[in-house]
Design an enzyme around this catalytic site. Structure first.
Site, PDB file in Angstrom:
ATOM      1  N   GLU A 165       9.520  -5.977  -6.290  1.00  0.00           N
ATOM      2  CA  GLU A 165      10.956  -5.890  -6.556  1.00  0.00           C
ATOM      3  C   GLU A 165      11.219  -5.066  -7.823  1.00  0.00           C
ATOM      4  OE1 GLU A 165       8.974  -8.402  -6.664  1.00  0.00           O
ATOM      5  OE2 GLU A 165       9.463  -9.853  -8.210  1.00  0.00           O
ATOM      6  N   GLU A 186      -6.549 -12.027 -18.231  1.00  0.00           N
ATOM      7  CA  GLU A 186      -6.035 -10.663 -18.082  1.00  0.00           C
ATOM      8  C   GLU A 186      -4.822 -10.432 -18.994  1.00  0.00           C
ATOM      9  OE1 GLU A 186      -4.052  -9.592 -14.324  1.00  0.00           O
ATOM     10  OE2 GLU A 186      -4.946  -7.609 -14.526  1.00  0.00           O
ATOM     11  N   LYS A 213       6.425  -5.519   2.018  1.00  0.00           N
ATOM     12  CA  LYS A 213       7.261  -6.207   1.030  1.00  0.00           C
ATOM     13  C   LYS A 213       6.810  -5.648  -0.318  1.00  0.00           C
ATOM     14  CE  LYS A 213       7.622  -8.921  -1.828  1.00  0.00           C
ATOM     15  NZ  LYS A 213       7.949  -8.487  -3.224  1.00  0.00           N
ATOM     16  N   SER A 235      -1.379 -10.223  -9.063  1.00  0.00           N
ATOM     17  CA  SER A 235      -2.095 -11.027 -10.060  1.00  0.00           C
ATOM     18  C   SER A 235      -2.908 -12.138  -9.390  1.00  0.00           C
ATOM     19  CB  SER A 235      -1.073 -11.634 -11.020  1.00  0.00           C
ATOM     20  OG  SER A 235      -0.153 -12.408 -10.287  1.00  0.00           O
ATOM     21  N   PHE A 286       3.741  -3.905  -8.692  1.00  0.00           N
ATOM     22  CA  PHE A 286       4.610  -2.869  -9.274  1.00  0.00           C
ATOM     23  C   PHE A 286       3.847  -1.634  -9.735  1.00  0.00           C
ATOM     24  CE2 PHE A 286       3.173  -4.678 -13.313  1.00  0.00           C
ATOM     25  CZ  PHE A 286       3.103  -3.545 -14.120  1.00  0.00           C
ATOM     26  N   CYS A 335      -5.342  -2.114 -12.694  1.00  0.00           N
ATOM     27  CA  CYS A 335      -6.318  -3.191 -12.475  1.00  0.00           C
ATOM     28  C   CYS A 335      -7.726  -2.707 -12.769  1.00  0.00           C
ATOM     29  CB  CYS A 335      -6.219  -3.734 -11.064  1.00  0.00           C
ATOM     30  SG  CYS A 335      -6.838  -2.572  -9.848  1.00  0.00           S
TER      31      CYS A 335
END
Ligand code: NAD
Length: 484
Positions: A176, A382, A173, A226, A149, A281
């Site tokens: 979402e 994280e 893909k 992740s 995202f 990240c």
């Protein structure tokens, strides 16, 4: 409210699926669009269309294929501001962060336009008398990227331009949570007249990802997200015999030596830790001060953390937006509680605050925590939000030991004015991206993105030369022509 559809075979299509997910503006809490989840049948249709398209696309000369990318780049520049606003609406980051992200994405389109040179093979004449040997690079076929995202404009472009420039057909893909920006990219590719089926987009979650990996027609899987999902996809793709590259999560450490220029270091580290609401990240998450920098850096970072202006990303003066969902904010609040229990001290607490006029936003203000337990949860896991944890070391060796105790290896940074210390750090620190007096050591598009240990599973990374290698397979030809 718009309905963001799948893009299959060159047309926008509603899904047969009953599952429709809302896409939410994280600053207002309002629903801005919704997306359907693709079914296995839709995955099958997209792969079969992509395969048909591939048989034609790979035969188009590379110098012609890249003309579509040149045109795409022009479209991206023309619609730059609209895309940036749409990105901010669904992702929450500030407009200047959205613009920066898009610029980095466009750079990948530009690098991929070098495919005629960068996908070349090599050869020798006369490996034996009258015999020549060549290596050529050929496209793989139908390739897939699954993206997160937090960089919905840039990360699809770490893959898409390289994949199609080298002659593959590509299925995206997207996350979402942030599908609108991906839809913008696809719309512009549609406008430049890319042949049907060369690029397609399917929405969905685990079920769609599983179907794409399991389908015998897909050849390569790229993933960014992740670490637990990266690990899952890496294993599953390998089980199904796919070429795979998976970039995972991070827990990046920055080390501040006594000789660092503290004022500039503080500004840079705060930008790294709190920019994009810490949902990057390459965010500095843990700062290790060495010796006397403990006092100077701590004083300076407290002031900078408090002064960061949190608000709606579409307002030009905002310096930090909201977190992506109420759940992710809840996770970070839990991290803060756990650190306290483990003996840490919250020195700037970002919890329980809101932005005037935006009561339903996912706000968590910049948070600074001192005395992080080096073997506690925050030191090891994280926390993807606007948090910076402080630890203290006696010397550089001790600090590097802490860097290397991380299971992640996305990035490590050092602030110093000593060349010798810098060299030691870049030599010994176990991370795939190293920043020296730099807080976000993001490679330019013409270099592969680093990442090692639990932050990367695979051999070839995204972007740069690795992009061309990942999306091509080599073929050897040994050739003799009698009487030549
Ligand atoms: P995520 O792992 O939740 O999701 C990433 C993608 O995987 C999405 O498209 C999602 O739909 C899909 N997915 C989610 N669960 C799945 C499952 N069980 N099976 C198959 N697919 C699944 O990540 P996110 O929250 O979207 O993004 C944030 C994470 O991404 C952070 O951990 C961050 O560090 C990481 N990240 C890494 C890099 C890098 O270059 N290393 C870059 C950006 C983000």
């Amino acid at each position: 409210m718009t309905h963001t559809q799948h893009y299959i075979g060159g047309t926008w299509q509603s899904s047969k699926s009953d599952t429709i997910l809302p896409v939410t503006n994280p600053a207002t809490g309002g629903t801005i669009s919704c997306i359907p989840m693709a079914s296995r049948t839709e995955v099958g249709r997209a792969v079969s269309v992509a395969h048909e398209a591939f048989l034609q696309w790979r035969r188009i000369p590379v110098s012609e294929r890249i003309q579509y990318l040149f045109a795409f780049r022009e479209k991206l520049n023309t619609h730059f501001e609209e895309i940036a606003r749409s990105l901010t609406e669904e992702c929450g980051k500030t407009l200047s962060e959205s613009r920066g992200e898009l610029r980095r994405g466009i750079e990948n389109v530009e690098v991929a336009c070098g495919a005629p040179s960068l996908m070349q093979g090599y050869n020798n004449e006369d490996i034996s008398r009258g015999i020549d040997e060549h290596i050529i690079r050929q496209p793989l076929g139908v390739v897939v990227a699954i993206t997160p995202f937090n960089f919905p404009g840039m990360i699809p472009l770490w893959f898409l331009p390289y994949a199609i420039a080298t002659g593959n057909c590509f299925i995206l893909k997207p996350s979402e949570k942030t599908p609108q920006t991906a839809a913008w990219l696809i719309r512009l590719l549609d406008e430049v007249g890319l042949p049907l089926g060369v690029v397609q987009m399917l929405h969905g979650d685990k079920e769609v990802v599983d179907a794409l990996i399991e389908h015998p027609g897909t050849r390569a899987i790229s993933f960014v997200g992740s670490t637990p999902i990266a690990r899952y996809i890496y294993a599953k793709a390998a089980e199904h015999g796919k070429r795979v590259q998976c970039q995972g999560g991070a827990n990046n450490v920055v080390v501040i030596l006594e000789d660092a220029e503290i004022d500039s270091a503080t500004e840079i580290i705060a930008e790294s830790a709190f920019g994009c609401a810490g949902q990057r990240c390459l965010a500095n998450r843990l700062a290790v001060t060495v010796g006397k920098s403990r006092e100077t850096f701590t004083d300076a970072i407290v002031a900078v953390t408090r002064s960061r202006k949190v608000g709606y990303g579409l307002h030009e003066t905002t310096e930090m937006g909201p977190m992506i969902t109420p759940e992710s904010r809840g996770d970070i609040e839990q991290f803060i509680k756990t650190s306290e229990k483990e003996g840490a001290r919250i020195i700037v607490d970002g919890r329980g605050k809101t932005v005037d006029g935006f009561q339903d936003g996912n706000w968590l203000f910049p948070t600074l925590i001192d005395n992080i337990n080096p073997s506690g949860k925050l030191a090891k896991t994280e926390a993807f939000g606007p948090l910076l944890g402080l630890l203290h070391a006696d010397d550089l060796d001790q600090a590097i030991k802490f860097v290397n105790s991380q299971s992640y290896g996305n990035m490590a940074c050092l602030f110093t004015t000593s060349g010798a210390a810098a060299r030691k750090f870049r030599y010994e620190a176990e991370a795939g991206n190293i920043g020296i007096n730099v807080g976000v050591a993001a490679p330019m598009a013409f270099y592969p993105f680093g990442g090692s240990k639990d932050s990367f599973f695979g051999t070839l990374h995204a972007e740069g030369k690795h992009g061309f290698e990942f999306y091509t397979q080599t073929k050897h030809i040994v050739e003799r022509w009698p009487n030549s």
